[in-house]
Design a protein around this motif. Structure first.
Motif, PDB file in Angstrom:
ATOM      1  N   ALA A  59      25.022 -23.520 -16.856  1.00 14.46           N
ATOM      2  CA  ALA A  59      25.684 -24.015 -18.064  1.00 14.46           C
ATOM      3  C   ALA A  59      25.854 -22.890 -19.084  1.00 14.46           C
ATOM      4  O   ALA A  59      26.905 -22.775 -19.743  1.00 14.46           O
ATOM      5  CB  ALA A  59      24.885 -25.171 -18.661  1.00 14.46           C
ATOM      6  N   TRP A  60      24.830 -22.040 -19.215  1.00 17.70           N
ATOM      7  CA  TRP A  60      24.915 -20.911 -20.156  1.00 17.70           C
ATOM      8  C   TRP A  60      25.989 -19.924 -19.707  1.00 17.70           C
ATOM      9  O   TRP A  60      26.783 -19.444 -20.531  1.00 17.70           O
ATOM     10  CB  TRP A  60      23.566 -20.208 -20.261  1.00 17.70           C
ATOM     11  CG  TRP A  60      23.544 -19.136 -21.304  1.00 17.70           C
ATOM     12  CD1 TRP A  60      23.209 -19.255 -22.616  1.00 17.70           C
ATOM     13  CD2 TRP A  60      23.926 -17.758 -21.117  1.00 17.70           C
ATOM     14  NE1 TRP A  60      23.347 -18.056 -23.265  1.00 17.70           N
ATOM     15  CE2 TRP A  60      23.779 -17.112 -22.375  1.00 17.70           C
ATOM     16  CE3 TRP A  60      24.357 -17.014 -20.028  1.00 17.70           C
ATOM     17  CZ2 TRP A  60      24.052 -15.764 -22.557  1.00 17.70           C
ATOM     18  CZ3 TRP A  60      24.641 -15.661 -20.207  1.00 17.70           C
ATOM     19  CH2 TRP A  60      24.501 -15.045 -21.447  1.00 17.70           C
ATOM     20  N   ILE A  61      26.026 -19.609 -18.426  1.00 22.02           N
ATOM     21  CA  ILE A  61      27.028 -18.680 -17.891  1.00 22.02           C
ATOM     22  C   ILE A  61      28.437 -19.225 -18.126  1.00 22.02           C
ATOM     23  O   ILE A  61      29.336 -18.497 -18.574  1.00 22.02           O
ATOM     24  CB  ILE A  61      26.785 -18.427 -16.387  1.00 22.02           C
ATOM     25  CG1 ILE A  61      25.513 -17.599 -16.188  1.00 22.02           C
ATOM     26  CG2 ILE A  61      27.983 -17.716 -15.755  1.00 22.02           C
ATOM     27  CD1 ILE A  61      25.079 -17.480 -14.742  1.00 22.02           C
ATOM     28  N   LYS A  62      28.622 -20.498 -17.864  1.00 20.71           N
ATOM     29  CA  LYS A  62      29.945 -21.112 -18.040  1.00 20.71           C
ATOM     30  C   LYS A  62      30.393 -21.040 -19.491  1.00 20.71           C
ATOM     31  O   LYS A  62      31.547 -20.693 -19.787  1.00 20.71           O
ATOM     32  CB  LYS A  62      29.909 -22.568 -17.572  1.00 20.71           C
ATOM     33  CG  LYS A  62      31.260 -23.260 -17.653  1.00 20.71           C
ATOM     34  CD  LYS A  62      31.177 -24.679 -17.101  1.00 20.71           C
ATOM     35  CE  LYS A  62      32.537 -25.363 -17.159  1.00 20.71           C
ATOM     36  NZ  LYS A  62      32.475 -26.751 -16.628  1.00 20.71           N
ATOM     37  N   SER A  63      29.492 -21.340 -20.419  1.00 25.90           N
ATOM     38  CA  SER A  63      29.832 -21.377 -21.838  1.00 25.90           C
ATOM     39  C   SER A  63      30.053 -19.992 -22.425  1.00 25.90           C
ATOM     40  O   SER A  63      30.985 -19.779 -23.214  1.00 25.90           O
ATOM     41  CB  SER A  63      28.727 -22.096 -22.610  1.00 25.90           C
ATOM     42  OG  SER A  63      28.971 -22.069 -23.988  1.00 25.90           O
ATOM     43  N   ASN A  64      29.208 -19.021 -22.042  1.00 23.66           N
ATOM     44  CA  ASN A  64      29.215 -17.714 -22.686  1.00 23.66           C
ATOM     45  C   ASN A  64      29.991 -16.628 -21.945  1.00 23.66           C
ATOM     46  O   ASN A  64      30.365 -15.614 -22.552  1.00 23.66           O
ATOM     47  CB  ASN A  64      27.771 -17.229 -22.886  1.00 23.66           C
ATOM     48  CG  ASN A  64      27.018 -18.065 -23.886  1.00 23.66           C
ATOM     49  OD1 ASN A  64      27.089 -17.833 -25.086  1.00 23.66           O
ATOM     50  ND2 ASN A  64      26.282 -19.059 -23.398  1.00 23.66           N
ATOM     51  N   LEU A  65      30.226 -16.837 -20.656  1.00 22.31           N
ATOM     52  CA  LEU A  65      30.874 -15.795 -19.864  1.00 22.31           C
ATOM     53  C   LEU A  65      32.124 -16.270 -19.130  1.00 22.31           C
ATOM     54  O   LEU A  65      33.159 -15.609 -19.166  1.00 22.31           O
ATOM     55  CB  LEU A  65      29.870 -15.220 -18.852  1.00 22.31           C
ATOM     56  CG  LEU A  65      28.652 -14.515 -19.455  1.00 22.31           C
ATOM     57  CD1 LEU A  65      27.623 -14.200 -18.373  1.00 22.31           C
ATOM     58  CD2 LEU A  65      29.051 -13.248 -20.181  1.00 22.31           C
ATOM     59  N   THR A  66      32.032 -17.430 -18.478  1.00 19.67           N
ATOM     60  CA  THR A  66      33.164 -17.893 -17.675  1.00 19.67           C
ATOM     61  C   THR A  66      34.336 -18.333 -18.552  1.00 19.67           C
ATOM     62  O   THR A  66      35.482 -17.911 -18.334  1.00 19.67           O
ATOM     63  CB  THR A  66      32.741 -19.040 -16.743  1.00 19.67           C
ATOM     64  OG1 THR A  66      31.608 -18.629 -15.979  1.00 19.67           O
ATOM     65  CG2 THR A  66      33.879 -19.401 -15.798  1.00 19.67           C
ATOM     66  N   LYS A  67      34.066 -19.166 -19.537  1.00 24.19           N
ATOM     67  CA  LYS A  67      35.161 -19.662 -20.389  1.00 24.19           C
ATOM     68  C   LYS A  67      35.812 -18.552 -21.214  1.00 24.19           C
ATOM     69  O   LYS A  67      37.037 -18.426 -21.222  1.00 24.19           O
ATOM     70  CB  LYS A  67      34.650 -20.784 -21.294  1.00 24.19           C
ATOM     71  CG  LYS A  67      34.466 -22.109 -20.558  1.00 24.19           C
ATOM     72  CD  LYS A  67      34.091 -23.219 -21.521  1.00 24.19           C
ATOM     73  CE  LYS A  67      34.009 -24.557 -20.792  1.00 24.19           C
ATOM     74  NZ  LYS A  67      33.629 -25.654 -21.728  1.00 24.19           N
ATOM     75  N   PRO A  68      35.031 -17.723 -21.923  1.00 22.21           N
ATOM     76  CA  PRO A  68      35.696 -16.697 -22.752  1.00 22.21           C
ATOM     77  C   PRO A  68      36.249 -15.505 -21.974  1.00 22.21           C
ATOM     78  O   PRO A  68      37.255 -14.914 -22.383  1.00 22.21           O
ATOM     79  CB  PRO A  68      34.596 -16.256 -23.716  1.00 22.21           C
ATOM     80  CG  PRO A  68      33.317 -16.551 -23.014  1.00 22.21           C
ATOM     81  CD  PRO A  68      33.581 -17.775 -22.195  1.00 22.21           C
ATOM     82  N   PHE A  69      35.601 -15.128 -20.854  1.00 20.77           N
ATOM     83  CA  PHE A  69      35.993 -13.895 -20.170  1.00 20.77           C
ATOM     84  C   PHE A  69      36.352 -14.081 -18.691  1.00 20.77           C
ATOM     85  O   PHE A  69      36.660 -13.112 -18.012  1.00 20.77           O
ATOM     86  CB  PHE A  69      34.857 -12.866 -20.261  1.00 20.77           C
ATOM     87  CG  PHE A  69      34.450 -12.523 -21.664  1.00 20.77           C
ATOM     88  CD1 PHE A  69      35.328 -11.868 -22.516  1.00 20.77           C
ATOM     89  CD2 PHE A  69      33.198 -12.851 -22.142  1.00 20.77           C
ATOM     90  CE1 PHE A  69      34.954 -11.540 -23.815  1.00 20.77           C
ATOM     91  CE2 PHE A  69      32.811 -12.535 -23.438  1.00 20.77           C
ATOM     92  CZ  PHE A  69      33.703 -11.880 -24.282  1.00 20.77           C
ATOM     93  N   ILE A 123      39.374  -5.364 -18.557  1.00 26.86           N
ATOM     94  CA  ILE A 123      38.500  -4.314 -18.022  1.00 26.86           C
ATOM     95  C   ILE A 123      37.129  -4.822 -17.576  1.00 26.86           C
ATOM     96  O   ILE A 123      36.446  -4.156 -16.805  1.00 26.86           O
ATOM     97  CB  ILE A 123      38.323  -3.150 -19.025  1.00 26.86           C
ATOM     98  CG1 ILE A 123      37.604  -3.624 -20.291  1.00 26.86           C
ATOM     99  CG2 ILE A 123      39.654  -2.493 -19.314  1.00 26.86           C
ATOM    100  CD1 ILE A 123      36.179  -3.212 -20.422  1.00 26.86           C
ATOM    101  N   ILE A 124      36.713  -5.979 -18.074  1.00 22.75           N
ATOM    102  CA  ILE A 124      35.383  -6.451 -17.696  1.00 22.75           C
ATOM    103  C   ILE A 124      35.444  -7.037 -16.290  1.00 22.75           C
ATOM    104  O   ILE A 124      36.376  -7.766 -15.952  1.00 22.75           O
ATOM    105  CB  ILE A 124      34.857  -7.480 -18.717  1.00 22.75           C
ATOM    106  CG1 ILE A 124      33.335  -7.603 -18.644  1.00 22.75           C
ATOM    107  CG2 ILE A 124      35.518  -8.849 -18.522  1.00 22.75           C
ATOM    108  CD1 ILE A 124      32.719  -8.341 -19.825  1.00 22.75           C
ATOM    109  N   PRO A 125      34.504  -6.705 -15.426  1.00 21.34           N
ATOM    110  CA  PRO A 125      34.533  -7.203 -14.045  1.00 21.34           C
ATOM    111  C   PRO A 125      34.407  -8.724 -14.005  1.00 21.34           C
ATOM    112  O   PRO A 125      33.752  -9.330 -14.847  1.00 21.34           O
ATOM    113  CB  PRO A 125      33.310  -6.548 -13.394  1.00 21.34           C
ATOM    114  CG  PRO A 125      32.939  -5.433 -14.288  1.00 21.34           C
ATOM    115  CD  PRO A 125      33.376  -5.802 -15.660  1.00 21.34           C
ATOM    116  N   LYS A 126      35.025  -9.335 -13.016  1.00 21.51           N
ATOM    117  CA  LYS A 126      35.006 -10.788 -12.908  1.00 21.51           C
ATOM    118  C   LYS A 126      33.784 -11.304 -12.157  1.00 21.51           C
ATOM    119  O   LYS A 126      33.462 -12.487 -12.236  1.00 21.51           O
ATOM    120  CB  LYS A 126      36.282 -11.283 -12.221  1.00 21.51           C
ATOM    121  CG  LYS A 126      37.553 -10.881 -12.955  1.00 21.51           C
ATOM    122  CD  LYS A 126      37.481 -11.203 -14.436  1.00 21.51           C
ATOM    123  CE  LYS A 126      38.675 -10.683 -15.212  1.00 21.51           C
ATOM    124  NZ  LYS A 126      38.465 -10.732 -16.666  1.00 21.51           N
TER     125      LYS A 126
END
Length: 299
Positions: A59-69, A123-126
């Motif tokens: 849930a943290w990854i989805k909110s802070n990394l997946t959705k924005p980046f 530029i940020i890796p997926k």
């Protein structure tokens, strides 16, 4: 006993040995063909890989990394994401979020401040892969991270996580090193950089001390591996260890080393300005602030 009888006895012994050998062979074949019942229940966590993640972490990854980046983080251990011939360990789950928070604070956010979300998304890796231990090589060196095709970054040694300056600098050095690889793979740096001291690039860089590398015009011995490694090492050193640390190695290097290190520094600053419209000095300041803030917030 005459020779004829001795001959027949010898032949009979040979026949008996052949028959005995064939009997053993048939028995062995029959034994190997016995069918054993296969287990019906799946083997959980085989090789340390868990296909299902931790709901809180996910849930943290989805909110802070997946959705924005649009970033995915693979923390479930999978040896095939790295060199499966090397012995490595899974990351501890309690270190996943703190490690990725560190990436946000000290890499993603500083770049975001000095560009925009479109640039950072580009530029940020997926895919980010976390590994608990470092990867040790036969020559005595170890791998702390790697970038692949501008799409994936692996961070190793996650299980040494600690909210202190040493871990923050070591991990961010790896992250900025690999991010710089993605930058130059996307837009090439000046050819002039490759010819500052090309005669010293070598596959046996680990045979040199860092001091010897300084004297030749490198920020550390690993920068001698190739021009690409030299370029990203210069960027990572300036961003993470900072300008004062860079000046310190210049002060203890040879006259030739001083000149080469200054040339490389200038070429890095120009690269960020000309290729990415980024003020490298401001980025440098923001990375330093990000590291300091992270340490203070997690004491």
């Amino acid at each position: 006993m005459n020779n004829m009888n001795a001959k027949y006895i010898k032949i009979d012994k040979i026949r008996m040995l052949i028959a005995l050998f064939l009997g053993v062979l048939v028995f062995s074949y029959s034994s190997c063909n016995k069918e054993a019942a296969l287990p019906q229940d799946p083997i959980d966590n085989l090789g340390g890989f868990k296909p299902d993640g931790n709901p809180e972490i996910d849930a943290w990854i989805k909110s802070n990394l997946t959705k924005p980046f649009n970033i995915a983080v693979k923390y479930q251990y999978d040896p095939f994401e790295i060199d499966y011939m090397k012995v490595t360990t899974p990351p501890k789950e309690e270190f996943v979020i703190p490690t990725m928070r560190l990436v946000l604070s000290c890499m993603a956010n500083p770049y975001l401040k000095n560009s925009d979300s479109t640039f950072v998304k580009k530029i940020i890796p997926k895919l980010w892969v976390l590994v608990g231990s470092a990867q040790y090589n036969n020559d005595g060196t170890m791998v702390l991270g790697q970038a692949e095709g501008a799409n994936k970054i692996t961070i190793m040694d996650v299980n040494k996580y600690a909210p202190n300056e040493q871990f923050a600098i070591n991990t961010n050095y790896t992250v900025h090193h690999e991010t710089a690889h993605i930058l130059h793979q996307t837009k090439l740096y000046s050819q002039q950089f490759k010819f500052v001291n090309p005669e010293y690039y070598t596959a046996t860089w680990h045979n040199y001390t860092d001091k010897e590398a300084f004297d030749l015009g490198f920020v550390r011995n690993y920068a001698m591996a190739s021009s690409d490694e030299d370029f990203v090492e210069t960027i990572a050193f300036l961003l993470v260890k900072g300008q004062q640390a860079y000046n310190d190695i210049i002060n203890v290097s040879s006259p030739q080393g001083k000149e080469r290190l200054r040339i490389k520094e200038q070429l890095v600053v120009e690269y960020f300005k000309e290729k990415w419209s980024i003020d490298f000095r401001q980025l440098q300041s923001d990375v330093k602030a990000g590291i300091s803030n992270y340490i203070n917030e997690n004491k």
